[in-house]
Design an enzyme around this catalytic site. Structure first.
Site, mmCIF file in Angstrom:
data_model
loop_
_atom_site.group_PDB
_atom_site.id
_atom_site.type_symbol
_atom_site.label_atom_id
_atom_site.label_comp_id
_atom_site.label_asym_id
_atom_site.label_seq_id
_atom_site.Cartn_x
_atom_site.Cartn_y
_atom_site.Cartn_z
ATOM 1 N N HIS A 100 8.475 -2.338 6.196
ATOM 2 C CA HIS A 100 6.867 -1.944 5.814
ATOM 3 C C HIS A 100 6.089 -2.936 4.880
ATOM 4 O O HIS A 100 6.750 -3.724 4.188
ATOM 5 C CB HIS A 100 7.326 -0.739 4.975
ATOM 6 N N ASN A 127 0.711 -1.048 -0.058
ATOM 7 C CA ASN A 127 -0.091 -0.132 -0.031
ATOM 8 C C ASN A 127 0.784 1.115 0.087
ATOM 9 O O ASN A 127 1.868 1.280 0.248
ATOM 10 C CB ASN A 127 -0.910 -0.045 1.141
ATOM 11 N N GLU A 172 9.084 7.129 13.964
ATOM 12 C CA GLU A 172 9.208 6.659 12.484
ATOM 13 C C GLU A 172 9.230 7.903 11.454
ATOM 14 O O GLU A 172 8.401 8.765 11.629
ATOM 15 C CB GLU A 172 8.456 5.765 12.250
ATOM 16 N N ALA A 196 5.556 9.437 11.697
ATOM 17 C CA ALA A 196 5.302 10.658 11.026
ATOM 18 C C ALA A 196 5.055 10.859 9.726
ATOM 19 O O ALA A 196 4.706 11.880 8.689
ATOM 20 C CB ALA A 196 6.304 11.874 11.414
ATOM 21 N N ASN A 197 5.359 9.776 8.895
ATOM 22 C CA ASN A 197 5.311 9.586 7.255
ATOM 23 C C ASN A 197 5.879 10.559 6.573
ATOM 24 O O ASN A 197 5.428 11.243 5.703
ATOM 25 C CB ASN A 197 3.837 9.471 6.938
ATOM 26 N N GLU A 237 5.813 -5.558 9.666
ATOM 27 C CA GLU A 237 4.924 -4.816 9.846
ATOM 28 C C GLU A 237 3.538 -5.693 9.646
ATOM 29 O O GLU A 237 3.495 -6.532 8.819
ATOM 30 C CB GLU A 237 4.752 -3.645 8.880
ATOM 31 N N LYS A 264 -0.334 6.772 14.086
ATOM 32 C CA LYS A 264 0.079 8.155 13.253
ATOM 33 C C LYS A 264 0.399 9.465 13.914
ATOM 34 O O LYS A 264 -0.489 9.554 15.038
ATOM 35 C CB LYS A 264 -0.690 8.312 12.139
ATOM 36 N N TYR A 278 -1.007 -5.230 9.119
ATOM 37 C CA TYR A 278 -2.039 -4.200 9.227
ATOM 38 C C TYR A 278 -3.595 -5.268 9.694
ATOM 39 O O TYR A 278 -4.048 -5.610 8.796
ATOM 40 C CB TYR A 278 -2.304 -3.650 8.063
#
Length: 399
Positions: free
Chosen positions: A332, A64, A249, A224-225, A351, A194, A353
């Site tokens: 990721h 993603n 991150e 924090a992307n 990771e 996040k 989800y």
């Protein structure tokens, strides 16, 4: 005397490579993007090999966050494979594909540098190729990797953490805590949320609300992307230093190595980055110039976005040369390909989800999370056939 015509050797071959763009849209957002239009590419590499009464098909998809790459695949990479002499893509015995030769064929006539989108297209096909290779050998991919590139013995028990805590319309702190509680109830002891999509005081309140409900022994990571400039990254670092976080991150732009290097002067606890670096060369620049600390920091390179496992093997070799252990890599993406790599090559984990991007995320049916670890089943290939909702979509493309 007329001699009989010489019999040509019989080689296996790729019959077809199919691609489909599929939606994985969601109303969630992180600090940088929303996922309302998110897609991915699903790929099937169809071979002429039969195992257990079924034609071997290797499957792959991209993680993603980077959208589907069908046009690049259809215009460049799939035609190169289908136009290649079949034997040129095979191992020395001619009975299986050679992923490194397949990769070289796809990369032919590509200039170095510029790894943003083609790395995703090649990485997706590469995943399907490795799935096919392991199925042809009738082995789990993690076993094949341990035998070829590891110590011969995979560790099927792999660390996983639950990634979530996205911003969502109307989502308050109570709902955030409820989400994290569900992850804990499923067996996770490390969860991620996040930050950067709100003000620093708001994010501190959100962080403290989650920390207030975490049991002893459970940890929180924040992501924090890549949103922050240096001053904001430092402000967050100072504020986050009061918490015992699993990691901080991707504070700034993934290619801003100076920002990352400077940040270490303000944040002594673990940091993580790398999911948006898509080549061995970019990964090398991070460890050369980004100030990352091999005794505490984490690297998040994702093979599905970065030219696939062939390139990831190069990256692991580079990391060893720079004093990094594969155990400091937690990719990721939340997909089974990285789980297989972690088990076969000794990565630090993967990771996950639990509720997002389905059916592409998650584990084979029946696999349970216990103490933030899963034990991979003994399924040939990557293991997609063990996840009923996923393999149903995959076989619809291939068959």
């Amino acid at each position: 005397m007329i001699s009989a015509p010489r019999e040509l050797p019989s080689f296996m071959k790729i019959l077809e490579v199919r691609e489909k763009t599929v939606p994985i849209a969601s109303p969630i957002r992180n600090a940088y993007i929303d996922f309302s239009k998110m897609t991915l590419s699903l790929v099937a590499v169809v071979t002429d090999v039969v195992r257990h009464g079924r034609r071997v098909v290797g499957y792959g998809f991209n993680s993603n966050g980077r959208y589907g790459q069908g046009q690049l695949m259809r215009e460049r990479f799939i035609p190169r494979l289908m136009e290649a002499e079949p034997g040129s893509l095979l191992d020395d015995g001619g009975a299986n594909l050679d992923a490194h030769k397949v990769w070289a064929c796809m990369f032919r006539n590509e200039k170095p540098g510029g790894h943003g989108e083609r790395s995703v297209a090649i990485g997706t096909i590469d995943m399907a190729v490795w799935d096919a290779i392991a199925k042809i050998e009738d082995k789990p991919l993690y076993q094949l990797l341990a035998e070829r590139y590891g110590n011969g013995t995979p560790d099927r028990r792999v660390f996983v953490y639950a990634a979530g805590g996205y911003y969502y319309p109307g989502k308050d702190d109570t709902q955030l805590k409820d989400e994290m509680r569900k992850y804990l109830d499923r067996g996770y002891t490390v969860v991620k949320m996040k930050i950067g999509g709100a003000s620093l005081p708001e994010d501190q309140r959100r962080i403290e609300s989650v920390l207030s409900m975490l049991p002893a022994g459970c940890r929180l990571a924040v992501d924090a992307n890549g949103r922050f400039d240096l001053d904001t990254a430092i402000a967050y670092a100072k504020a986050l230093s009061r918490y015992d976080l699993f990691w901080y991150e991707e504070a700034g732009d993934p290619l801003d190595y100076e920002l990352q290097a400077t940040l270490r002067n303000y944040y002594a606890n673990p940091m993580a980055t790398g999911e948006n670096l898509f080549s061995m060369q970019d990964a090398r620049n991070l460890v050369r110039y980004g100030g990352m600390r091999p005794d505490r920091d984490w690297l998040q390179f994702d093979c599905a976005l970065s030219y696939g496992l062939v390139e990831y093997l190069r990256t692991l070799d580079m990391l060893r040369q720079h004093g990094w252990s594969p155990a400091r890599c937690i990719p990721h993406g939340g997909h089974q390909m990285s789980l297989a790599i972690a088990a076969g090559l000794g990565l630090g984990g993967n990771e996950s989800y639990p509720d997002l991007f389905q059916p592409y995320g998650g584990f084979p049916d029946g696999v349970r999370v216990e103490g933030s670890h899963v034990v991979l089943p003994e399924l040939p290939g990557i293991g997609f056939e063990g996840k009923a909702d996923l393999i149903r979509e995959m076989r619809a493309l291939a068959e």
